[in-house]
Scaffold this motif. Structure first.
Motif, PDB file in Angstrom:
ATOM      1  N   LYS A  22      35.487  36.278  55.266  1.00 14.10           N
ATOM      2  CA  LYS A  22      35.276  35.125  54.399  1.00 14.10           C
ATOM      3  C   LYS A  22      34.704  35.596  53.070  1.00 14.10           C
ATOM      4  O   LYS A  22      34.191  36.704  52.953  1.00 14.10           O
ATOM      5  N   GLY A  23      34.770  34.722  52.075  1.00 16.01           N
ATOM      6  CA  GLY A  23      34.115  34.970  50.805  1.00 16.01           C
ATOM      7  C   GLY A  23      34.505  36.259  50.135  1.00 16.01           C
ATOM      8  O   GLY A  23      35.671  36.624  50.026  1.00 16.01           O
ATOM      9  N   GLY A  24      33.472  36.985  49.664  1.00 12.18           N
ATOM     10  CA  GLY A  24      33.682  38.205  48.907  1.00 12.18           C
ATOM     11  C   GLY A  24      34.391  39.284  49.690  1.00 12.18           C
ATOM     12  O   GLY A  24      35.182  40.056  49.128  1.00 12.18           O
ATOM     13  N   GLU A  25      34.123  39.369  50.993  1.00  8.66           N
ATOM     14  CA  GLU A  25      34.767  40.385  51.816  1.00  8.66           C
ATOM     15  C   GLU A  25      36.276  40.163  51.868  1.00  8.66           C
ATOM     16  O   GLU A  25      37.058  41.105  51.740  1.00  8.66           O
ATOM     17  N   LEU A  26      36.683  38.892  52.021  1.00  6.86           N
ATOM     18  CA  LEU A  26      38.110  38.573  52.065  1.00  6.86           C
ATOM     19  C   LEU A  26      38.753  38.787  50.696  1.00  6.86           C
ATOM     20  O   LEU A  26      39.862  39.312  50.601  1.00  6.86           O
ATOM     21  N   ARG A  27      38.052  38.397  49.636  1.00 11.42           N
ATOM     22  CA  ARG A  27      38.588  38.571  48.282  1.00 11.42           C
ATOM     23  C   ARG A  27      38.827  40.053  47.986  1.00 11.42           C
ATOM     24  O   ARG A  27      39.860  40.433  47.430  1.00 11.42           O
ATOM     25  N   ARG A  30      41.851  41.261  49.848  1.00 11.44           N
ATOM     26  CA  ARG A  30      43.114  40.715  49.353  1.00 11.44           C
ATOM     27  C   ARG A  30      43.706  41.550  48.223  1.00 11.44           C
ATOM     28  O   ARG A  30      44.920  41.537  48.004  1.00 11.44           O
ATOM     29  N   SER A  31      42.879  42.263  47.498  1.00  7.84           N
ATOM     30  CA  SER A  31      43.410  43.119  46.440  1.00  7.84           C
ATOM     31  C   SER A  31      44.227  44.270  47.019  1.00  7.84           C
ATOM     32  O   SER A  31      45.034  44.884  46.314  1.00  7.84           O
ATOM     33  N   ILE A  53      51.411  36.103  34.236  1.00 11.61           N
ATOM     34  CA  ILE A  53      51.721  36.229  35.662  1.00 11.61           C
ATOM     35  C   ILE A  53      51.212  37.558  36.211  1.00 11.61           C
ATOM     36  O   ILE A  53      50.535  37.612  37.241  1.00 11.61           O
ATOM     37  N   ILE A  54      51.533  38.648  35.513  1.00 17.54           N
ATOM     38  CA  ILE A  54      51.114  39.965  35.992  1.00 17.54           C
ATOM     39  C   ILE A  54      49.625  40.197  35.729  1.00 17.54           C
ATOM     40  O   ILE A  54      48.956  40.945  36.449  1.00 17.54           O
ATOM     41  N   GLY A  55      49.096  39.517  34.721  1.00 17.04           N
ATOM     42  CA  GLY A  55      47.673  39.676  34.405  1.00 17.04           C
ATOM     43  C   GLY A  55      46.754  38.910  35.335  1.00 17.04           C
ATOM     44  O   GLY A  55      45.553  39.221  35.410  1.00 17.04           O
ATOM     45  N   HIS A  61      40.470  39.376  40.338  1.00 21.54           N
ATOM     46  CA  HIS A  61      39.648  40.384  41.008  1.00 21.54           C
ATOM     47  C   HIS A  61      38.718  41.116  40.050  1.00 21.54           C
ATOM     48  O   HIS A  61      38.078  42.110  40.436  1.00 21.54           O
ATOM     49  N   GLY A  62      38.624  40.622  38.822  1.00 24.68           N
ATOM     50  CA  GLY A  62      37.682  41.200  37.869  1.00 24.68           C
ATOM     51  C   GLY A  62      37.982  42.636  37.510  1.00 24.68           C
ATOM     52  O   GLY A  62      37.074  43.410  37.178  1.00 24.68           O
TER      53      GLY A  62
END
Length: 270
Positions: A22-27, A30-31, A53-55, A61-62
């Motif tokens: 969940k949260g930050g771990e999932l984010r 996802r990268s 789109i590509i940006g 993800h910063g």
């Protein structure tokens, strides 16, 4: 991909269950997981430029912003064979093959570990399919990517895959290395699928396995083996007991009662 959450089970990646994140771990995870969708026009926002789109992955993800993001957007475009000058254009200004290249560029922007290709070439012309498949292979070699390649085109599957899982009605029925599966299919469903592949030789003749009946409803599947209602080699036990996976050597496994005796004989020999 967690775009739609699973009702049950596990999705393990690098030894961790994605469904528990969940949260930050999932984010963060996802990268490392990206996707190339089936229909390139529908998977690209028509109101956004190619640069936007590509940006988007860089912003979400910063990873980059401003001029740095604009600079980094150009690299994926070049890798998929498109000019960086296209960053100000919109999806409707491109052909189907070019739009799919944009989708691939978005997927590889953050250097993911795994890319899910969901029927990534089925909506394209045959000549364009070959170009996109070659592009995917080149990117795989260059960046060490792993693809989960989903397709109904058996020739494409053989060309793209090292290891293949055959599914019927939501269940995997056979798993093997690509060459092994195509040279020695074991499950009756796999045999029927491979018999349908056309050969570009007018003198070549082989038996075509025609499956009878309709595909059962996944909401109310048959008891026992899900393929038993259409299998020409079905045994009485097939309609009563779901088969377990049987390892038959060489990382080749099949879920079929026809091979229960083969496993038992091998165990007795040992």
């Amino acid at each position: 991909m967690r775009l739609i959450d699973a009702d049950s089970g596990e999705i393990r990646f690098d030894g961790k269950d994605l469904l528990k994140m969940k949260g930050g771990e999932l984010r963060k995870r996802r990268s490392e997981l990206q996707m190339v969708f089936q229909k390139p026009f529908e998977s690209l926002n028509p109101r956004q430029t190619v640069g936007q789109i590509i940006g988007a992955p860089f912003e979400i993800h910063g990873a980059a912003s401003g001029r740095e993001k604009e600079r980094r957007v150009k690299r994926p475009l070049e890798l998929v064979g498109l000019s960086p000058q296209y960053i100000g254009r919109y999806p409707h200004e491109f052909s189907g093959g070019q739009r799919q290249r944009i989708g691939i560029a978005r997927a590889i922007a953050l250097n993911p570990k795994l890319v899910v290709c969901d029927e990534a070439v089925s909506a394209l012309d045959v000549s364009v399919q070959a170009q996109i498949l070659n592009l995917l292979n080149d990117l795989q070699k260059q960046f060490g990517l792993t693809y989960l390649f989903i397709s109904h085109n058996l020739s494409v599957v053989k060309h793209m895959s090292r290891r293949i899982a055959v599914m019927y009605l939501g269940h995997i029925v056979e798993i093997a290395e690509a060459e092994e599966l195509y040279s020695r299919p074991l499950h009756p469903y796999t045999q029927a699928l491979l018999s349908a592949i056309p050969k570009p030789d007018p003198d070549f003749r082989k038996e075509r396995i025609i499956l009878s009946g309709d595909v059962p409803s996944p909401v109310n599947p048959p008891q026992g083996c899900r393929f038993c209602t259409r299998c020409r080699e079905a045994l009485p036990i097939c309609s009563e007991v779901a088969p377990e996976f049987i390892e038959l050597g060489g990382r080749h496994a099949v879920a079929c009662h026809l091979y229960t005796g083969v496993r038992e004989a091998a165990c007795s020999a040992e």
